[in-house]
Design a protein around this motif. Sequence first.
Motif, short mmCIF file in Angstrom:
data_model
loop_
_atom_site.label_atom_id
_atom_site.label_comp_id
_atom_site.label_asym_id
_atom_site.label_seq_id
_atom_site.Cartn_x
_atom_site.Cartn_y
_atom_site.Cartn_z
N ASN A 48 -5.74 7.96 -4.00
CA ASN A 48 -4.55 7.14 -3.80
C ASN A 48 -3.36 7.81 -4.48
O ASN A 48 -3.53 8.68 -5.32
N GLN A 49 -2.17 7.33 -4.12
CA GLN A 49 -0.98 7.87 -4.77
C GLN A 49 -1.05 7.63 -6.29
O GLN A 49 -0.73 8.51 -7.08
N PHE A 50 -1.47 6.45 -6.66
CA PHE A 50 -1.68 6.16 -8.07
C PHE A 50 -3.18 6.13 -8.31
O PHE A 50 -3.88 5.32 -7.72
N ARG B 2 -4.77 16.48 -3.65
CA ARG B 2 -4.87 16.21 -2.22
C ARG B 2 -4.90 17.49 -1.40
O ARG B 2 -5.84 17.75 -0.66
N THR C 233 -5.10 -11.54 -14.28
CA THR C 233 -3.97 -11.83 -13.40
C THR C 233 -3.04 -12.84 -14.06
O THR C 233 -2.79 -13.92 -13.52
N LEU D 38 2.42 12.51 -10.98
CA LEU D 38 2.69 11.71 -9.77
C LEU D 38 3.21 12.56 -8.62
O LEU D 38 2.76 12.42 -7.48
N SER E 48 -6.43 2.97 -8.50
CA SER E 48 -5.43 2.81 -9.54
C SER E 48 -5.94 1.89 -10.63
O SER E 48 -6.71 0.95 -10.38
N GLY F 16 -0.96 3.86 -11.96
CA GLY F 16 -0.87 2.61 -11.23
C GLY F 16 -0.77 1.41 -12.14
O GLY F 16 -0.74 1.54 -13.36
N GLN F 17 -0.71 0.24 -11.52
CA GLN F 17 -0.52 -0.99 -12.29
C GLN F 17 -1.46 -2.07 -11.81
O GLN F 17 -1.08 -3.21 -11.64
N GLN F 18 -2.69 -1.70 -11.57
CA GLN F 18 -3.63 -2.69 -11.08
C GLN F 18 -4.79 -2.80 -12.06
O GLN F 18 -5.51 -1.82 -12.27
N GLN G 260 8.82 2.73 -6.54
CA GLN G 260 7.43 3.05 -6.80
C GLN G 260 6.54 2.57 -5.65
O GLN G 260 5.58 3.24 -5.28
N GLY H 168 2.55 7.87 0.07
CA GLY H 168 1.55 8.84 -0.36
C GLY H 168 0.13 8.53 0.08
O GLY H 168 -0.68 9.43 0.21
N ASP H 169 -0.19 7.25 0.29
CA ASP H 169 -1.57 6.90 0.60
C ASP H 169 -1.80 6.83 2.10
O ASP H 169 -1.01 6.23 2.82
N TYR I 92 -3.51 -6.05 -5.27
CA TYR I 92 -2.64 -5.02 -4.71
C TYR I 92 -1.85 -4.39 -5.83
O TYR I 92 -1.74 -4.96 -6.93
N GLU I 93 -1.30 -3.24 -5.56
CA GLU I 93 -0.52 -2.53 -6.57
C GLU I 93 0.85 -3.20 -6.65
O GLU I 93 1.61 -3.17 -5.67
N ALA I 94 1.15 -3.81 -7.79
CA ALA I 94 2.40 -4.56 -7.90
C ALA I 94 3.37 -3.84 -8.82
O ALA I 94 3.00 -3.40 -9.90
N GLY J 235 4.19 4.92 -3.24
CA GLY J 235 2.78 4.65 -3.00
C GLY J 235 2.44 4.59 -1.52
O GLY J 235 1.50 5.23 -1.05
N ARG K 281 9.29 -5.16 -19.36
CA ARG K 281 10.54 -4.58 -18.84
C ARG K 281 11.62 -5.62 -18.57
O ARG K 281 12.58 -5.35 -17.89
N TYR L 246 0.59 -2.40 -1.36
CA TYR L 246 1.67 -2.37 -2.34
C TYR L 246 2.60 -3.55 -2.12
O TYR L 246 2.90 -3.90 -0.97
N LEU M 279 1.36 4.59 -16.83
CA LEU M 279 2.30 3.69 -16.15
C LEU M 279 2.83 4.33 -14.87
O LEU M 279 2.94 3.69 -13.83
N ILE M 280 3.15 5.62 -14.95
CA ILE M 280 3.78 6.27 -13.81
C ILE M 280 2.76 6.76 -12.79
O ILE M 280 2.93 6.56 -11.59
#
Lengths: 326, 320
Positions: free
Chosen positions: B168-170, B160, B78, B151, B264, B252-254, A212, A219-220, A204-206, A216, B277, A177, B248-249
């Motif tokens: 993963n979290q996301f 989990r 990217t 989330l 994610s 994840g954002q990958q 946030q 949680g991971d 990576y998660e950006a 992450g 944003r 992250y 989005l929440i």
Amino acid sequence: MRKKGLALLAVAGSLAFGVAACGDDDDDGTASGSTTEQSSDGGDISGSIAIDGSSTVAPFAEAAAELFNEEYPDVKITVGTSGTGGGFEKFCAGETDISTASRPIDEEEEVPVCEQGGVKYTEIVVANDGIAVATNKDLAVDCMTVEQLKQLWNKGSKITKLSEIDPSFPDTELSLYGPGTDSGTFDFFTDQINGEEGVSREDYEASEDDNQLVTGVEGDDGGLGYFGFSYYEGAQDQLNLVGVDAGGGCVKPSTETIQDGSYKPLSRPLFVYPKADAVTRPEVKAFLDYTVENAAAIAEAAKIVPLTEEQVGTAKEELATAESGS
Amino acid sequence: MADHTAAASEGAMGRRTSLVRRPSRRSRFEAGVKALLFAAAAVSVAVTLAIIFSLVKETIAFFGDVSVGDYLFGTKWTPQFAGDQQSFGVIPLVWGTFYLTFIGLVVAVPVGILSGIYLAEFAPRRIRKIVKPVLELLAGVPTIVFGYFALTFFTPEVLRNFLGLGVNQFNALSAGIILGILVVPTIATLVEDAMSAVPQSLREGAAGLGANKVQTAIRVVFPAALSGVVAALVLGASRAVGETVIILIAGGQQANLSLNLYESYQSMAAYIAATARGDIPTGSIEYETIFIVGMTLFVLTLVLNLISIRLVRKYRQVYE
């Protein structure tokens, strides 16, 4: 560049404010002293102040706005979090009054834009910050060298487990992250660790939202990330803090090591850039006076590392010169 | 003078006889209403055109910098990085969108259709009275609530702790399933409507031939309502494709091009939201990516809707 800003202020000829600023400055600097004086000369100040910039400075700016509003309820203050780069973008276009930044303004890319937009400004250090590298509680890593961090985060890195860097590290699959590319935290980290600003691995998660990132990593199982130290402090029971060794032994970030700069290379000052035109407005001037005067209390409220005594002195000088316009 | 008499007699005639058509107060009122209704309809057309215009403008600017092939067939997304790390392949975003939609539909289609059938054919009135409002309530929950539900509850507690999955979290699984839950009311309500609209005579006919209730529902009523069911599915899919906040929440954002449910992903709509944003300078290439991705999403949703119209026509059965 500071000189230019001051020249413009001189043209603006805000002599009255200059005098007032001197009055503030001569004051001994205790919070209560400045409070009484300010409310006596301007409890009826109104107007609005637009602040935007670094998400790392945002908690500080928000706390400053909140405390300031207790005394001046008629001043509307908006605090945006566009990131340092995004903030300067708006600032140099004349859209905001104060830009917050987690790095100095870029001489090559941002200063010319501001000059083109006719925006003059002053640079004031208001707090200190460190970037914390943190992992999930289950990912036991005590310390990493700058070189190891670079191996992990540099462009093209294929590291998926820390054990690939050092066999003594855990063998857990990582999930990484980090801040988004517009963030000052990203610029600073990549500059210090990878050797060039903006160069980083991409997978990576950006997110621009540090909370946030904390969520992450928390949680991971293999969560590892970097973000502003204040965000680590807010969740320190759920995270494992990684010390950084820049060659002089392992140092973990803390208020002390960030203030004295011994947490290398990931500690840094935080800036505000008031626009010269805006400083002549009574509400902006009052806000800046208040912020510098009470920087320590605000930093504490914002869970950010406060200035040292010496830094407070410098900040006051910067502000005084900006206000006197000489 | 002649004018005067003519006007007077016209006035009298207009009131008494309908043979001469004169704008009376009533017909003028009707014309006004008509114009108002037309204007209301024109607003949506005008807005659509304006949206297309704004998208096309930035799309053209974008393709001035990036080739169409690199965009449509590139597998690395990217745009926010600099120099040679920058890449504009949209496939990971399209993939993320459809993968999450697919997961959502795996949940929403069976649950939605079955609950629609149940409500239309089997549910006793008392249960219907409870279930329908609850479904409607679910449809009215803001998606941000679903997002944080995914989330902070669904991922850690259900996936989990309860199921013991190493997500993963996301992750795609949580976001996809909750996306499905979001779509369930849409599908269930439309399926129920479609089946309720099937004439009673068909059910009576089936019963007369000795079919039991289940056979009637599955073999007679459901096929008869197929066009409505298909419309429900496509509408549900469109809803999932355009959904932003949950992904989005919780997703994840990958920009990710894989099959791993635990990882994610980023969807097109979530990319737009995350990027818009307020961090990027107007006119930069990153700014243009918001519009090009919006354009892509627009075209894909349009295609989806065209397919749905086709399918609905194909399966439509008209009863007296």
